[in-house]
Design a protein around this motif. Structure first.
Motif, short mmCIF file in Angstrom:
data_model
loop_
_atom_site.label_atom_id
_atom_site.label_comp_id
_atom_site.label_asym_id
_atom_site.label_seq_id
_atom_site.Cartn_x
_atom_site.Cartn_y
_atom_site.Cartn_z
N THR A 5 -1.02 2.31 -5.86
CA THR A 5 0.19 2.64 -6.61
C THR A 5 0.82 3.93 -6.08
N ALA A 6 2.14 4.03 -6.30
CA ALA A 6 2.85 5.25 -5.90
C ALA A 6 2.34 6.45 -6.70
N ALA A 7 1.92 6.21 -7.94
CA ALA A 7 1.43 7.30 -8.79
C ALA A 7 0.13 7.89 -8.22
N SER A 8 -0.77 7.02 -7.75
CA SER A 8 -2.02 7.51 -7.14
C SER A 8 -1.73 8.32 -5.90
N LYS A 9 -0.78 7.83 -5.10
CA LYS A 9 -0.42 8.56 -3.88
C LYS A 9 0.11 9.95 -4.25
N GLN A 10 0.98 10.01 -5.25
CA GLN A 10 1.55 11.29 -5.66
C GLN A 10 0.47 12.25 -6.14
N ARG A 11 -0.49 11.70 -6.89
CA ARG A 11 -1.58 12.54 -7.40
C ARG A 11 -2.46 13.03 -6.23
N ALA A 12 -2.67 12.17 -5.25
CA ALA A 12 -3.47 12.58 -4.09
C ALA A 12 -2.77 13.72 -3.35
N ILE A 13 -1.46 13.61 -3.18
CA ILE A 13 -0.71 14.66 -2.46
C ILE A 13 -0.73 15.97 -3.26
N TYR A 14 -0.62 15.82 -4.57
CA TYR A 14 -0.67 17.00 -5.45
C TYR A 14 -2.02 17.72 -5.33
N SER A 68 0.82 -1.20 0.00
CA SER A 68 0.00 0.00 0.00
C SER A 68 0.86 1.26 0.00
N HIS A 69 0.30 2.31 -0.54
CA HIS A 69 0.95 3.62 -0.60
C HIS A 69 0.01 4.60 0.09
N VAL A 70 0.49 5.25 1.15
CA VAL A 70 -0.40 6.02 2.02
C VAL A 70 -0.08 7.52 1.96
N ALA A 71 -1.14 8.33 1.81
CA ALA A 71 -1.00 9.78 1.89
C ALA A 71 -1.75 10.25 3.14
N CYS A 72 -1.07 10.96 4.04
CA CYS A 72 -1.72 11.48 5.24
C CYS A 72 -2.42 12.79 4.92
N LEU A 73 -3.66 12.92 5.39
CA LEU A 73 -4.50 14.06 5.02
C LEU A 73 -5.15 14.67 6.26
N ALA A 114 -6.19 9.38 6.44
CA ALA A 114 -5.20 8.88 5.49
C ALA A 114 -5.90 8.20 4.33
N LEU A 115 -5.27 8.31 3.15
CA LEU A 115 -5.75 7.63 1.96
C LEU A 115 -4.77 6.52 1.61
N VAL A 116 -5.28 5.31 1.47
CA VAL A 116 -4.45 4.17 1.10
C VAL A 116 -4.64 3.93 -0.40
#
Ligand SMILES: *Cc1c(COP(=O)(O)O)cnc(C)c1O
Length: 376
Positions: free
Chosen positions: A205-214, A51-56, A200-202
């Motif tokens: 892919t790393a690409a989805s995580k990057q787009r979420a952070i963007y 999993s690739h996690v973005a904290c929000l 957090a969003l799980v």
């Protein structure tokens, strides 16, 4: 008067302030820094399954971004579990899409796979396949993920797991939040771990995580000046808040152990009470963190309603709460479609959540036991 016993209150482990202090010492008092990165790595390790996690900033913002990443747009249809907290459904409306609510099944109280498939078929017949499915793991209980994931795959619809209440719960050994294309957690004040507020969003892919952070940082293009080609949001987690999260991760499994013990306490307390059942896992495939322990009262047998028990506990300064009122019964969603019968409605009428915090003391539990026995 005795002090109030809450349904679920924050329970700090002790090391949270160390991480917060580090943020102050290094002056990373901002929505980025080592705590944000560290908390994301902790969560990625914990959830597993690559999993690739973005904290929000919240669970709600995580759901909103999941819908955007699933390309949910105006007039799209999104299927959502009816029995849940409104935050599962609100972001669908932020996107100007139409929620379609689905009833629960009786075993896990979560989305019924039979009604889910009926709703999808109905949408397809009417010419528009749903864009996403939002399934919830209520009170920490995993939904029937085998059936639901199979339906999502068959019809090729993005599956989003609202695991706001279910961090640490597993289904067939896999962590909740790791089944869907996207999963979300909440770290709000009453959740199983809390960072005061946060989520957090799980991603898969790393690409989805990057787009979420963007998207979560106002969708800034890669330029020295401020340039934007898309609408963005201010949804990132602060480095202070993430410090609390890192400390909470150190005690997460221990706290789940306490919550599960509370559930056993209630199982024992109501064992011989006719007409009251304590919510528990249907089979060993399900492992609930038991965020909240809940009972269902069969008024025909007990002769009293959940509201009478709730008010009696309130007099003893003990908080309890009815189950979530289903979304299809909420005034704000009254015009939305609904597929199902009355399972969630019946649960709402007869169910009650009892104090379930990981910080309940033996003294608290004795008080709860006494208050309930007095009432019975
Ligand atoms: C708490 C919760 C949310 C929202 O999380 P926030 O962090 O409060 O925005 C979403 N869904 C469910 C089921 C929840 O319990």
């Amino acid at each position: 008067m005795n002090t109030k016993i809450w349904l679920s209150s924050p329970h700090m482990g002790g090391t949270e302030q160390k991480y917060v202090q580090e943020a102050f010492d290094t002056n990373w008092v901002s929505p980025l820094g080592t705590n944000v990165n560290g908390f994301e790595e902790d969560l990625e390790k914990y959830v597993g399954s690559n999993s690739h996690v973005a904290c929000l900033s919240s669970g709600t913002s995580a759901l909103h971004l999941a819908l955007i990443l699933a390309d949910v747009q105006q007039d799209d249809k999104v299927i959502c579990q009816s029995m849940t907290f409104s935050a599962s459904a609100n972001p669908i409306v932020y996107q100007k899409a139409a929620p379609i609510f689905i009833d629960s099944e009786k075993e896990t109280w979560n989305m019924c796979p039979v009604h889910l498939e009926a709703a999808i078929k109905d949408c397809i017949t009417k010419g528009k396949k749903p864009k996403a499915i939002v399934v919830v793991h209520l009170y920490g209980m995993p939904a029937k993920m085998k059936e639901i994931a199979a339906i999502a795959a068959t019809y090729d619809i993005t599956l989003i797991e609202d695991a706001a209440e279910a961090i640490g719960s597993t289904y067939k050994g896999q962590k909740c939040g790791a089944f869907g294309a996207f999963g979300i957690f909440s770290f709000n004040g009453n959740k199983i771990i809390t960072t005061s507020s946060g989520g957090a969003l799980v991603c898969k892919t790393a690409a989805s995580k990057q787009r979420a952070i963007y998207l979560a940082t106002q969708a800034r293009d890669n330029a020295a000046h401020y340039q934007h080609s898309e609408i963005g949001y201010n949804y990132r987690m602060s480095n202070i808040v993430a410090g609390i999260g890192r400390g909470q991760m150190e005690v997460l499994d221990k706290h789940i152990g306490y919550r599960r013990k509370n559930n056993q306490f209630y199982q024992a307390l109501f064992k011989d009470v006719a007409g009251i059942t304590v919510f528990k896992e249907p089979t060993s495939a399900f492992f609930s963190n038991h965020w909240l322990s809940a009972i269902v009262i069969d008024e025909q047998i007990t002769g009293f309603s959940r509201e009478e028990l709730r008010l009696s506990l309130e007099k003893a300064n003990i908080e309890s709460r009815p189950l979530w009122k289903p979304m299809h019964l909420q005034p704000v969603f009254k015009d939305c479609s609904y597929f199902g019968a009355t399972v969630s409605e019946d649960l709402f009428q007869s169910g009650l959540c009892l104090p379930s915090g990981s910080n309940l003391t033996t003294y608290d539990l004795d008080r709860i036991k006494e208050a309930i026995n007095n009432f019975l």
